[in-house]
Design a protein around this motif. Structure first.
Motif, PDB file in Angstrom:
ATOM      1  N   ALA A   3       8.971  -5.105   3.675  1.00 18.53           N
ATOM      2  CA  ALA A   3       8.964  -4.133   2.579  1.00 18.53           C
ATOM      3  C   ALA A   3      10.215  -3.285   2.687  1.00 18.53           C
ATOM      4  CB  ALA A   3       7.707  -3.263   2.645  1.00 18.53           C
ATOM      5  N   GLY A   4      11.018  -3.280   1.623  1.00 14.57           N
ATOM      6  CA  GLY A   4      12.252  -2.501   1.649  1.00 14.57           C
ATOM      7  C   GLY A   4      13.229  -2.963   2.702  1.00 14.57           C
ATOM      8  N   GLY A   5      13.201  -4.259   3.024  1.00 13.61           N
ATOM      9  CA  GLY A   5      14.106  -4.801   4.018  1.00 13.61           C
ATOM     10  C   GLY A   5      13.675  -4.563   5.449  1.00 13.61           C
ATOM     11  N   ARG A   6      12.505  -3.978   5.655  1.00 10.93           N
ATOM     12  CA  ARG A   6      12.006  -3.701   7.002  1.00 10.93           C
ATOM     13  C   ARG A   6      10.686  -4.427   7.251  1.00 10.93           C
ATOM     14  NH1 ARG A   6      13.102   2.850   7.724  1.00 10.93           N
ATOM     15  NH2 ARG A   6      15.378   2.764   7.373  1.00 10.93           N
ATOM     16  N   THR A   7      10.505  -4.845   8.486  1.00 10.51           N
ATOM     17  CA  THR A   7       9.295  -5.567   8.856  1.00 10.51           C
ATOM     18  C   THR A   7       8.177  -4.598   9.211  1.00 10.51           C
ATOM     19  OG1 THR A   7      10.589  -7.428   9.698  1.00 10.51           O
ATOM     20  CG2 THR A   7       8.310  -7.274  10.430  1.00 10.51           C
ATOM     21  N   ARG A   8       6.996  -4.893   8.695  1.00  9.30           N
ATOM     22  CA  ARG A   8       5.806  -4.091   9.004  1.00  9.30           C
ATOM     23  C   ARG A   8       4.658  -5.033   9.357  1.00  9.30           C
ATOM     24  NH1 ARG A   8       5.938   1.221   7.525  1.00  9.30           N
ATOM     25  NH2 ARG A   8       3.659   1.325   7.473  1.00  9.30           N
ATOM     26  N   TYR A   9       3.697  -4.491  10.110  1.00 10.23           N
ATOM     27  CA  TYR A   9       2.463  -5.212  10.396  1.00 10.23           C
ATOM     28  C   TYR A   9       1.358  -4.625   9.512  1.00 10.23           C
ATOM     29  CZ  TYR A   9       4.473  -7.258  14.654  1.00 10.23           C
ATOM     30  OH  TYR A   9       5.245  -7.962  15.544  1.00 10.23           O
ATOM     31  N   ARG A  10       0.500  -5.510   9.005  1.00 12.97           N
ATOM     32  CA  ARG A  10      -0.624  -5.017   8.207  1.00 12.97           C
ATOM     33  C   ARG A  10      -1.837  -5.897   8.432  1.00 12.97           C
ATOM     34  NH1 ARG A  10       0.952  -6.776   1.980  1.00 12.97           N
ATOM     35  NH2 ARG A  10       1.125  -9.027   2.364  1.00 12.97           N
ATOM     36  N   CYS A  11      -2.997  -5.331   8.140  1.00 18.55           N
ATOM     37  CA  CYS A  11      -4.254  -6.074   8.229  1.00 18.55           C
ATOM     38  C   CYS A  11      -4.554  -6.689   6.868  1.00 18.55           C
ATOM     39  CB  CYS A  11      -5.383  -5.128   8.648  1.00 18.55           C
ATOM     40  SG  CYS A  11      -7.021  -5.917   8.624  1.00 18.55           S
ATOM     41  N   ILE A  12      -4.960  -7.953   6.864  1.00 16.12           N
ATOM     42  CA  ILE A  12      -5.299  -8.616   5.602  1.00 16.12           C
ATOM     43  C   ILE A  12      -6.813  -8.810   5.491  1.00 16.12           C
ATOM     44  CG2 ILE A  12      -3.065  -9.784   5.444  1.00 16.12           C
ATOM     45  CD1 ILE A  12      -4.424 -12.323   6.456  1.00 16.12           C
ATOM     46  N   GLY A  13      -7.558  -7.985   6.244  1.00 15.60           N
ATOM     47  CA  GLY A  13      -9.016  -8.082   6.191  1.00 15.60           C
ATOM     48  C   GLY A  13      -9.562  -7.848   4.797  1.00 15.60           C
ATOM     49  N   ARG A  14      -8.928  -6.926   4.064  1.00 19.05           N
ATOM     50  CA  ARG A  14      -9.385  -6.644   2.703  1.00 19.05           C
ATOM     51  C   ARG A  14      -9.278  -7.885   1.824  1.00 19.05           C
ATOM     52  NH1 ARG A  14      -6.875  -1.855  -1.165  1.00 19.05           N
ATOM     53  NH2 ARG A  14      -8.315  -2.135  -2.927  1.00 19.05           N
ATOM     54  N   LEU A  15      -8.155  -8.585   1.935  1.00 19.24           N
ATOM     55  CA  LEU A  15      -7.961  -9.797   1.136  1.00 19.24           C
ATOM     56  C   LEU A  15      -8.967 -10.869   1.518  1.00 19.24           C
ATOM     57  CD1 LEU A  15      -6.315 -11.507  -0.859  1.00 19.24           C
ATOM     58  CD2 LEU A  15      -4.760 -12.081   1.029  1.00 19.24           C
ATOM     59  N   LYS A  16      -9.209 -11.068   2.823  1.00 23.20           N
ATOM     60  CA  LYS A  16     -10.170 -12.072   3.272  1.00 23.20           C
ATOM     61  C   LYS A  16     -11.581 -11.739   2.793  1.00 23.20           C
ATOM     62  CE  LYS A  16      -7.775 -13.660   7.443  1.00 23.20           C
ATOM     63  NZ  LYS A  16      -7.874 -13.810   8.915  1.00 23.20           N
ATOM     64  N   GLN A  17     -11.960 -10.465   2.866  1.00 25.22           N
ATOM     65  CA  GLN A  17     -13.296 -10.063   2.416  1.00 25.22           C
ATOM     66  C   GLN A  17     -13.463 -10.286   0.917  1.00 25.22           C
ATOM     67  OE1 GLN A  17     -13.356  -6.020   3.768  1.00 25.22           O
ATOM     68  NE2 GLN A  17     -13.906  -6.549   5.888  1.00 25.22           N
ATOM     69  N   ARG A  18     -12.416 -10.005   0.168  1.00 26.44           N
ATOM     70  CA  ARG A  18     -12.486 -10.203  -1.277  1.00 26.44           C
ATOM     71  C   ARG A  18     -12.589 -11.692  -1.602  1.00 26.44           C
ATOM     72  NH1 ARG A  18      -7.872  -7.244  -4.403  1.00 26.44           N
ATOM     73  NH2 ARG A  18      -9.062  -5.482  -3.559  1.00 26.44           N
ATOM     74  N   GLN A  19     -11.815 -12.543  -0.926  1.00 27.42           N
ATOM     75  CA  GLN A  19     -11.858 -13.982  -1.170  1.00 27.42           C
ATOM     76  C   GLN A  19     -13.218 -14.566  -0.802  1.00 27.42           C
ATOM     77  OE1 GLN A  19      -8.525 -15.390   1.112  1.00 27.42           O
ATOM     78  NE2 GLN A  19      -7.090 -15.226  -0.599  1.00 27.42           N
ATOM     79  N   ALA A  20     -13.864 -13.988   0.238  1.00 27.78           N
ATOM     80  CA  ALA A  20     -15.174 -14.479   0.670  1.00 27.78           C
ATOM     81  C   ALA A  20     -16.316 -13.897  -0.157  1.00 27.78           C
ATOM     82  CB  ALA A  20     -15.382 -14.160   2.147  1.00 27.78           C
ATOM     83  N   GLY A  21     -15.997 -13.024  -1.122  1.00 35.52           N
ATOM     84  CA  GLY A  21     -17.028 -12.415  -1.954  1.00 35.52           C
ATOM     85  C   GLY A  21     -17.836 -11.360  -1.224  1.00 35.52           C
ATOM     86  N   GLN A  22     -17.260 -10.782  -0.172  1.00 34.72           N
ATOM     87  CA  GLN A  22     -17.966  -9.774   0.612  1.00 34.72           C
ATOM     88  C   GLN A  22     -17.548  -8.373   0.160  1.00 34.72           C
ATOM     89  OE1 GLN A  22     -16.786 -10.671   4.606  1.00 34.72           O
ATOM     90  NE2 GLN A  22     -17.963 -12.575   4.722  1.00 34.72           N
ATOM     91  N   ALA A  23     -18.346  -7.401   0.566  1.00 31.74           N
ATOM     92  CA  ALA A  23     -18.008  -6.019   0.261  1.00 31.74           C
ATOM     93  C   ALA A  23     -16.761  -5.622   1.032  1.00 31.74           C
ATOM     94  CB  ALA A  23     -19.171  -5.102   0.631  1.00 31.74           C
ATOM     95  N   VAL A  24     -15.815  -4.994   0.351  1.00 27.61           N
ATOM     96  CA  VAL A  24     -14.556  -4.624   0.963  1.00 27.61           C
ATOM     97  C   VAL A  24     -14.750  -3.379   1.816  1.00 27.61           C
ATOM     98  CG1 VAL A  24     -12.172  -3.948   0.558  1.00 27.61           C
ATOM     99  CG2 VAL A  24     -13.259  -5.646  -0.934  1.00 27.61           C
ATOM    100  N   GLY A  25     -14.581  -3.519   3.129  1.00 29.55           N
ATOM    101  CA  GLY A  25     -14.772  -2.387   4.028  1.00 29.55           C
ATOM    102  C   GLY A  25     -13.510  -1.986   4.746  1.00 29.55           C
TER     103      GLY A  25
END
Length: 521
Positions: A319-341
């Motif tokens: 992002a903006g030419g810099r590397t960051r770490y992030r959690c993609i748990g929200r995306l996985k929960q949404r793809q699995a049809g689960q409640a986003v926590g």
């Protein structure tokens, strides 16, 4: 079909290998032209298939296909002998059928056959049967001769395996393979680099740049076939490193030839010892694993960094030419049809990595690094089974197939049976004393700090994982450009390994058991 003067003729010439003077292309063509001159036929086409097998290729031969494609413009196809036109009865019958539908005659320059009559075509089929039988017999004799030469330790020709060279047999006729010192040195260098976790791509590039002759290079193939490949590729390395010929095994159809006792036949000095061979195959198998391949070239903290909200792994993004770490748990929960926590917290990559490395070296940099090697268990069960099957076959040879007749036969049978029984008894004794598999700790003579400076990203990540590093990142409490280290929890050793096992859904008891064993030792 008629065979009078003025017919348009096509001459077909085929030779599997251009080495047989008796049926050379020139001789075949001259005989066919002489027949055409004698019959008053006009030669309108000459097609050749040189170095093309009539047995393995069937009708799929370029020269033959060109003739069959223009049968409408021909009256007769002339060939030297039936076995030049087809090597099997089925192929010859198919060619006759195709020619008959186009009203085209077939003529042999060496066989007195009238293929325009029913009797002549029947006789041609009989000759084709015997030609096919002769081909099979020749192939069987050649195969048996090669088998005999291999078991005597002699080289049967073909491509010389990399690491060896063909030399005159010091004990008799023919040639044998001996270790090529220069290529042996190259192989050991490659193996050492692979076991040191270097990539096959880098090794291949370095070898090519250094001008090291590849297995297919013309400079190392004075005898036998070659591939004309003068560069090293990853496929070249993998093919070389997985070839059992490095153990001195004799290979046929891609598999080691076995002795009567069920063990591989070894007729030349091995280049690698068995322990190095198994370590090499384990490393190549590890690299073939997709999950392992994904780790190469990825971020330093992959597999180490986890989200404290959902417990999922954190991955890099830019992002903006810099590397960051992030959690993609929200995306996985949404793809699995689960409640986003989990809203997917992120953190600056460079600052986080510097903090984790600082903590790692502060707590572990002075500690010695111990290399852990899995010791393969000894298992002679396959050899025992092969020896038992060899005994059964030997018994069937005498009592069911009627072999080993007479007094001499009985003595030979008894000697072979006693040898197999002795081998079977020895294998069973070895199996009863077989060393079980386990883990061996080998000191490297270096500290974590020293090894850290020498390693690339993948190697540094391995050091973190081997030290039980587990990093957990909590959501940010306040915005800011600097890393808030209070949201980062770093664990090492048994505690870190247990936390990582729990986060990955694995049984932490195995980690605790392993730690207990280490403490006891």
């Amino acid at each position: 079909m008629t065979t009078g003067p003025g017919m348009r003729a096509a001459i077909y010439v085929r030779l599997s290998r251009d080495t047989d003077e008796s049926t050379s292309p020139e001789r075949q063509r001259a005989a066919c032209e002489a027949l055409c001159d004698a019959r008053g036929w006009e030669v309108v086409a000459v097609e050749e298939d040189i170095d093309v097998s009539g047995f393995s290729r069937g009708l799929e031969r370029p020269g033959l296909q060109r003739i069959l494609a223009r049968l409408a413009d021909l009256d007769v196809v002339v060939f030297f002998k039936i076995d030049r036109l087809a090597r099997s009865t089925v192929d010859f019958a198919e060619i006759m059928k195709i020619a008959e539908t186009q009203s085209v005659a077939l003529a042999s320059a060496q066989e007195p056959l009238d293929l325009t009559s029913s009797m002549g075509r029947a006789m041609a089929r009989v000759i084709a049967v015997f030609a096919e039988l002769e081909s099979d017999t020749i192939g069987s004799r050649v195969a048996n001769a090669h088998e005999h030469l291999r078991r005597e330790g002699r080289w049967t020709g073909g491509r010389v395996p990399y690491g060896y060279r063909a030399v005159p047999n010091p004990n008799g006729a023919g040639r044998v393979l001996e270790v090529n010192p220069d290529e042996e040195k190259v192989i050991h260098e490659i193996v050492d680099r692979v076991l040191a976790k270097e990539s096959l791509m880098k090794i291949a590039t370095d070898l090519t740049r250094a001008g090291v002759a590849a297995p297919g290079h013309h400079s190392r193939q004075p005898n036998g076939k070659r591939s004309d490949s003068e560069r090293w590729y990853t496929t070249t390395l993998r093919s070389l490193l997985t070839n059992p010929q490095l153990l001195g095994y004799v290979i046929e159809d891609g598999k080691p030839i076995l002795r009567t006792d069920g063990l591989p036949l070894v007729t030349r000095p091995p280049i690698l010892d068995m322990r190095t061979w198994h370590a090499l195959q384990d490393e190549l198998s590890r690299r073939a694993d997709r999950s392992e391949r994904r780790r190469v070239g990825t971020s330093l903290l992959r597999g180490v960094l986890f989200c404290s909200v959902c417990g999922g792994r954190m991955y890099t993004y830019v992002a903006g030419g810099r590397t960051r770490y992030r959690c993609i748990g929200r995306l996985k929960q949404r793809q699995a049809g689960q409640a986003v926590g989990c809203y997917g917290p992120s953190v600056a990559g460079k600052a986080l990595e510097e903090h984790v490395v600082s903590e790692f070296l502060r707590g572990n940099g002075h500690l010695p690094v111990v290399k852990i090697e899995m010791r393969a268990a000894e298992d002679f069960t396959p050899q025992i089974r092969q020896a038992e099957e060899a005994l059964k076959d030997l018994e069937a040879d005498r009592y069911e197939r009627g072999l080993f007749k007479g007094e001499d036969g009985a003595q030979r049978y008894a000697a072979q049976y006693a040898k197999l029984e002795e081998r079977l008894s020895s294998l069973k004794a070895m199996q009863s004393d077989a060393v079980p598999g386990g883990v061996e700790e080998i000191p490297t003579g270096k500290t974590y700090a020293e090894l850290w400076e020498e390693s690339d990203t993948a190697g540094k990540r391995d050091l973190l994982l081997n030290a039980g590093t587990f990093v957990e990142v909590a959501p940010a409490q306040r915005p800011g450009k600097k890393l808030d280290t209070s949201r980062v929890s770093v664990y090492f050793g048994v505690e870190g390994s247990i936390r990582r096992a729990e986060a990955e859904g694995k049984d932490p008891d195995s980690v605790i058991t392993g730690a207990d064993r280490a403490d006891l030792s």
